[in-house]
Scaffold this active site. Structure first.
Site, PDB file in Angstrom:
ATOM      1  N   LYS A  53     -21.148 -24.281  -2.209  1.00 62.25           N
ATOM      2  CA  LYS A  53     -21.421 -25.365  -3.155  1.00 62.25           C
ATOM      3  C   LYS A  53     -22.355 -26.464  -2.640  1.00 62.25           C
ATOM      4  CE  LYS A  53     -19.225 -23.891  -6.632  1.00 62.25           C
ATOM      5  NZ  LYS A  53     -20.148 -22.802  -6.922  1.00 62.25           N
ATOM      6  N   HIS A 110     -27.029 -11.488  -8.665  1.00 61.26           N
ATOM      7  CA  HIS A 110     -25.724 -10.853  -8.474  1.00 61.26           C
ATOM      8  C   HIS A 110     -24.826 -11.080  -9.652  1.00 61.26           C
ATOM      9  CE1 HIS A 110     -25.391  -9.796  -4.297  1.00 61.26           C
ATOM     10  NE2 HIS A 110     -26.275 -10.733  -4.094  1.00 61.26           N
ATOM     11  N   TYR A 167     -16.326 -11.431   0.796  1.00 60.32           N
ATOM     12  CA  TYR A 167     -15.481 -12.328   1.582  1.00 60.32           C
ATOM     13  C   TYR A 167     -14.269 -11.522   2.038  1.00 60.32           C
ATOM     14  CZ  TYR A 167     -17.877 -16.208  -0.929  1.00 60.32           C
ATOM     15  OH  TYR A 167     -18.792 -17.074  -1.458  1.00 60.32           O
ATOM     16  N   PRO A 180     -18.374 -24.430   3.603  1.00 59.64           N
ATOM     17  CA  PRO A 180     -19.313 -23.498   2.970  1.00 59.64           C
ATOM     18  C   PRO A 180     -18.648 -22.382   2.154  1.00 59.64           C
ATOM     19  CG  PRO A 180     -19.253 -23.169   5.349  1.00 59.64           C
ATOM     20  CD  PRO A 180     -18.463 -24.395   5.068  1.00 59.64           C
ATOM     21  N   TYR A 199     -16.733 -20.992  -9.536  1.00 61.16           N
ATOM     22  CA  TYR A 199     -17.590 -20.336  -8.536  1.00 61.16           C
ATOM     23  C   TYR A 199     -19.026 -20.269  -9.066  1.00 61.16           C
ATOM     24  CZ  TYR A 199     -18.986 -16.875  -5.014  1.00 61.16           C
ATOM     25  OH  TYR A 199     -19.613 -16.225  -3.984  1.00 61.16           O
TER      26      TYR A 199
HETATM   27  P1  RFL Z   1     -29.781 -31.811   4.630  1.00 62.44           P
HETATM   28  O1  RFL Z   1     -30.225 -30.405   4.437  1.00 62.44           O
HETATM   29  O2  RFL Z   1     -28.876 -32.112   5.764  1.00 62.44           O
HETATM   30  O3  RFL Z   1     -31.108 -32.695   4.745  1.00 62.44           O
HETATM   31  C1  RFL Z   1     -31.069 -34.049   5.145  1.00 62.44           C
HETATM   32  C2  RFL Z   1     -32.376 -34.370   5.822  1.00 62.44           C
HETATM   33  O4  RFL Z   1     -32.385 -35.755   6.211  1.00 62.44           O
HETATM   34  C3  RFL Z   1     -32.916 -35.869   7.518  1.00 62.44           C
HETATM   35  N1  RFL Z   1     -32.389 -37.104   8.115  1.00 62.44           N
HETATM   36  C4  RFL Z   1     -33.111 -38.242   8.218  1.00 62.44           C
HETATM   37  N2  RFL Z   1     -34.358 -38.536   7.841  1.00 62.44           N
HETATM   38  C5  RFL Z   1     -34.796 -39.800   8.079  1.00 62.44           C
HETATM   39  N3  RFL Z   1     -34.042 -40.757   8.686  1.00 62.44           N
HETATM   40  C6  RFL Z   1     -32.772 -40.494   9.068  1.00 62.44           C
HETATM   41  N4  RFL Z   1     -32.025 -41.441   9.649  1.00 62.44           N
HETATM   42  C7  RFL Z   1     -32.259 -39.196   8.837  1.00 62.44           C
HETATM   43  N5  RFL Z   1     -31.075 -38.590   9.076  1.00 62.44           N
HETATM   44  C8  RFL Z   1     -31.175 -37.331   8.638  1.00 62.44           C
HETATM   45  C9  RFL Z   1     -32.461 -34.592   8.224  1.00 62.44           C
HETATM   46  O5  RFL Z   1     -33.272 -34.285   9.336  1.00 62.44           O
HETATM   47  C10 RFL Z   1     -32.583 -33.572   7.090  1.00 62.44           C
HETATM   48  O6  RFL Z   1     -33.843 -32.950   7.068  1.00 62.44           O
HETATM   49  O7  RFL Z   1     -29.094 -32.404   3.323  1.00 62.44           O
HETATM   50  P2  RFL Z   1     -29.408 -32.128   1.767  1.00 62.44           P
HETATM   51  O8  RFL Z   1     -30.885 -32.199   1.511  1.00 62.44           O
HETATM   52  O9  RFL Z   1     -28.468 -32.988   1.028  1.00 62.44           O
HETATM   53  O10 RFL Z   1     -29.021 -30.583   1.531  1.00 62.44           O
HETATM   54  C11 RFL Z   1     -27.681 -30.152   1.639  1.00 62.44           C
HETATM   55  C12 RFL Z   1     -27.608 -28.696   2.123  1.00 62.44           C
HETATM   56  O11 RFL Z   1     -28.417 -28.562   3.284  1.00 62.44           O
HETATM   57  C13 RFL Z   1     -26.169 -28.251   2.437  1.00 62.44           C
HETATM   58  O12 RFL Z   1     -25.267 -28.796   1.514  1.00 62.44           O
HETATM   59  C14 RFL Z   1     -26.017 -26.714   2.423  1.00 62.44           C
HETATM   60  O13 RFL Z   1     -26.749 -26.117   3.447  1.00 62.44           O
HETATM   61  C15 RFL Z   1     -24.532 -26.316   2.543  1.00 62.44           C
HETATM   62  N6  RFL Z   1     -24.328 -24.858   2.606  1.00 62.44           N
HETATM   63  C16 RFL Z   1     -24.335 -24.077   1.473  1.00 62.44           C
HETATM   64  N7  RFL Z   1     -24.573 -24.633   0.254  1.00 62.44           N
HETATM   65  C17 RFL Z   1     -24.658 -23.846  -0.859  1.00 62.44           C
HETATM   66  O14 RFL Z   1     -24.853 -24.397  -1.972  1.00 62.44           O
HETATM   67  N8  RFL Z   1     -24.545 -22.469  -0.819  1.00 62.44           N
HETATM   68  C18 RFL Z   1     -24.312 -21.830   0.368  1.00 62.44           C
HETATM   69  O15 RFL Z   1     -24.261 -20.600   0.381  1.00 62.44           O
HETATM   70  C19 RFL Z   1     -24.159 -22.633   1.563  1.00 62.44           C
HETATM   71  N9  RFL Z   1     -23.927 -22.058   2.739  1.00 62.44           N
HETATM   72  C20 RFL Z   1     -24.119 -24.235   3.852  1.00 62.44           C
HETATM   73  C21 RFL Z   1     -23.917 -22.814   3.895  1.00 62.44           C
HETATM   74  C22 RFL Z   1     -24.116 -24.970   5.055  1.00 62.44           C
HETATM   75  C23 RFL Z   1     -23.907 -24.326   6.250  1.00 62.44           C
HETATM   76  N10 RFL Z   1     -23.947 -25.130   7.425  1.00 62.44           N
HETATM   77  C24 RFL Z   1     -24.784 -24.856   8.542  1.00 62.44           C
HETATM   78  C25 RFL Z   1     -23.302 -26.416   7.431  1.00 62.44           C
HETATM   79  C26 RFL Z   1     -23.699 -22.167   5.083  1.00 62.44           C
HETATM   80  C27 RFL Z   1     -23.662 -22.912   6.273  1.00 62.44           C
HETATM   81  C28 RFL Z   1     -23.372 -22.179   7.570  1.00 62.44           C
HETATM   82  C1  PHB Z   2     -24.621 -17.625   2.751  1.00 63.29           C
HETATM   83  O1  PHB Z   2     -25.286 -16.656   2.370  1.00 63.29           O
HETATM   84  O2  PHB Z   2     -24.976 -18.319   3.722  1.00 63.29           O
HETATM   85  C2  PHB Z   2     -23.361 -17.958   2.062  1.00 63.29           C
HETATM   86  C3  PHB Z   2     -23.005 -17.250   0.911  1.00 63.29           C
HETATM   87  C4  PHB Z   2     -21.807 -17.542   0.272  1.00 63.29           C
HETATM   88  C5  PHB Z   2     -20.988 -18.531   0.782  1.00 63.29           C
HETATM   89  C6  PHB Z   2     -21.358 -19.256   1.910  1.00 63.29           C
HETATM   90  C7  PHB Z   2     -22.551 -18.963   2.562  1.00 63.29           C
HETATM   91  O3  PHB Z   2     -19.809 -18.801   0.177  1.00 63.29           O
END
Ligand code: RFL
Ligand code: PHB
Length: 393
Positions: A298, A74, A202, A294, A386
């Site tokens: 980031k 993009h 957005y 989110p 961004y």
């Molecule tokens: P995770 O993915 O939470 O993984 C941590 C893992 O550790 C396990 N765990 C354990 N294992 C052993 N012993 C324990 N005591 C444990 N406790 C926990 C868990 O089961 C899990 O498998 O963390 P990690 O690896 O640091 O990754 C971070 C990302 O997952 C997170 O920051 C992103 O998903 C955030 N996020 C977004 N980030 C972006 O860069 N771009 C995006 O577009 C974006 N969109 C989002 C998002 C997060 C969202 N939610 C659901 C919070 C959109 C959403 C809706």
């Molecule tokens: C997503 O695709 O889940 C997404 C994209 C952009 C954002 C947050 C989430 O700022």
């Protein structure tokens, strides 16, 4: 079960798996301990948007092939407001780099595949992980699996276990400082097998924030701002589509293709940073150390940049006995973390409706969006963040 390794990685999400992959490429042994089953980890629908710096780290880690085939590149994302106004955060033009829509679910699959192909040890369904002797040169980690307790001796522990993990708590509370902000709303998100809008859009609307995103040419991801006590049961698909469309200008609403949802969930919004990101032989990476709302996309990108710095620091230790990068890991990672934490907080404030917002606050939001739309200097500063701040040498 392995009795020793160089680095025990707690958590098999994107941070833990990518760290194990990068350490493998540096000939450093690791064991990943994941609490959930692999099917559970692979079933989580989360992030979708990668910074170009993340894309390059993933390629360099040998896990970029499918992303390059299936990810959607993009030039940036749009913001609509006031029913008629639209601006583009054109990161290619203003920051010199595009972004990539590629789902975290697929990235996690790619990482598991790579670790399996390299003989990586990822133990799932481990319980009651406890970290020991982190302040000594001989730490260890104990855990339970299938009813038996095991111990692994190691040189270092990487805490990649997300916000609810145990690693951060292993740093004595007197040594830790936590910074937190909660928001009085969440995001209700759905995934649907429908063609997405061609751009990420957005929306700042009187009914609240909305976001239209993508997971592939025929997979769309949408979110609407919702109250924290929202019950998913009150949100059949028809209601979601109606609310989503009501938050976009008519022409965009008409372009949204609806269909049955294949996933629906609610995520609360939170900003959180824990300092420092290391203590003794423990190093935290990803959501274990920080959470961002989110809005700025980031969270996953920060997990990737933390891992980039941490793998580099561990490689310097094992290759050259150079401890300087390990000693400065927390400080280096935190500079980028705070950049993203501030940006995500700011973008959240700009695009959402808050319960206590008055007429003045709404005019200020409009003015700021107008300023972004008309000032190249302002847009450049926004796009720089961004698109993602560059990694430090
Ligand atoms: P995770 O993915 O939470 O993984 C941590 C893992 O550790 C396990 N765990 C354990 N294992 C052993 N012993 C324990 N005591 C444990 N406790 C926990 C868990 O089961 C899990 O498998 O963390 P990690 O690896 O640091 O990754 C971070 C990302 O997952 C997170 O920051 C992103 O998903 C955030 N996020 C977004 N980030 C972006 O860069 N771009 C995006 O577009 C974006 N969109 C989002 C998002 C997060 C969202 N939610 C659901 C919070 C959109 C959403 C809706
Ligand atoms: C997503 O695709 O889940 C997404 C994209 C952009 C954002 C947050 C989430 O700022």
């Amino acid at each position: 079960m392995p009795e020793s390794t160089q680095v025990v990685i707690v958590g098999g999400g994107p941070a833990g798996l990518l760290l194990s992959q990068r350490l493998h490429l540096e000939d450093i042994d690791s064991v990943v301990l994941e609490r959930q089953s692999r099917a559970h980890v692979l079933g989580r629908i989360r992030a979708g948007l990668l910074e170009w710096g993340s894309v390059e780290v993933l390629r360099d880690s040998g896990v970029g092939a499918r992303m390059d085939r299936e990810g959607l590149e993009h030039d940036g994302s749009d913001i609509v407001w006031g029913g008629a106004h639209r601006l583009t955060m054109d990161t290619r033009r203003f920051a010199g780099r595009p972004m990539m829509a590629y789902g975290q679910t697929r990235l996690t699959e790619d990482l598991y595949r790579a670790r399996d192909a390299n003989g990586g040890v990822v133990l799932d369904r481990v319980e009651d992980v406890v970290l020991h002797d982190l302040a000594s040169a001989t730490p260890s980690v104990t855990y339970e699996r299938d009813g038996r307790r095991y111990r692994i001796a190691c040189d270092f522990v990487a805490g990649c276990d997300g916000f609810h993990g145990v690693s951060r708590q292993a740093i004595p509370s007197a040594q830790r400082r936590e910074f937190e902000k909660t928001y009085p709303f969440g995001w209700l998100g759905i995934l649907s097998e429908t063609p997405p809008l061609p751009e990420l859009v957005y929306a700042n609307s009187p009914r609240g924030f909305a976001l239209s995103s993508q997971r592939g040419p025929s997979m769309a991801r949408y979110y609407v701002q919702c109250p924290l006590d929202t019950d998913l049961g009150d949100w059949p698909d028809e209601r979601f589509w109606e609310e989503l469309k009501a938050r976009y200008p008519a022409a965009l609403a008409d372009a949204i293709v609806t269909g049955p949802s294949i996933e629906k969930s609610i995520a609360p919004l939170r900003s959180f940073v824990s300092e420092p990101m290391s203590w003794g032989r423990l190093f935290l990476a990803g959501d274990a150390a920080h959470i961002v709302p989110p809005t700025g996309a980031k969270g996953l990108n920060l997990a990737i940049s933390d891992v980039f710095y941490l793998a580099r620091a561990l490689a310097a230790h094992y290759r050259r006995g150079d401890e300087t990068c390990l000693a400065s890991y927390s400080e280096t990672a935190l500079r980028r973390v705070w950049g993203a934490a501030r940006f995500s907080w700011w973008l959240t404030g700009l695009l959402h409706r808050f319960p206590d917002q008055g007429a003045f606050d709404l005019r200020a939001q409009e003015q700021e969006l107008q300023h972004m739309a008309t000032s190249e200097a302002y847009m450049t500063a926004v796009c720089e963040q961004y698109a993602g701040l560059p990694f430090e040498d």
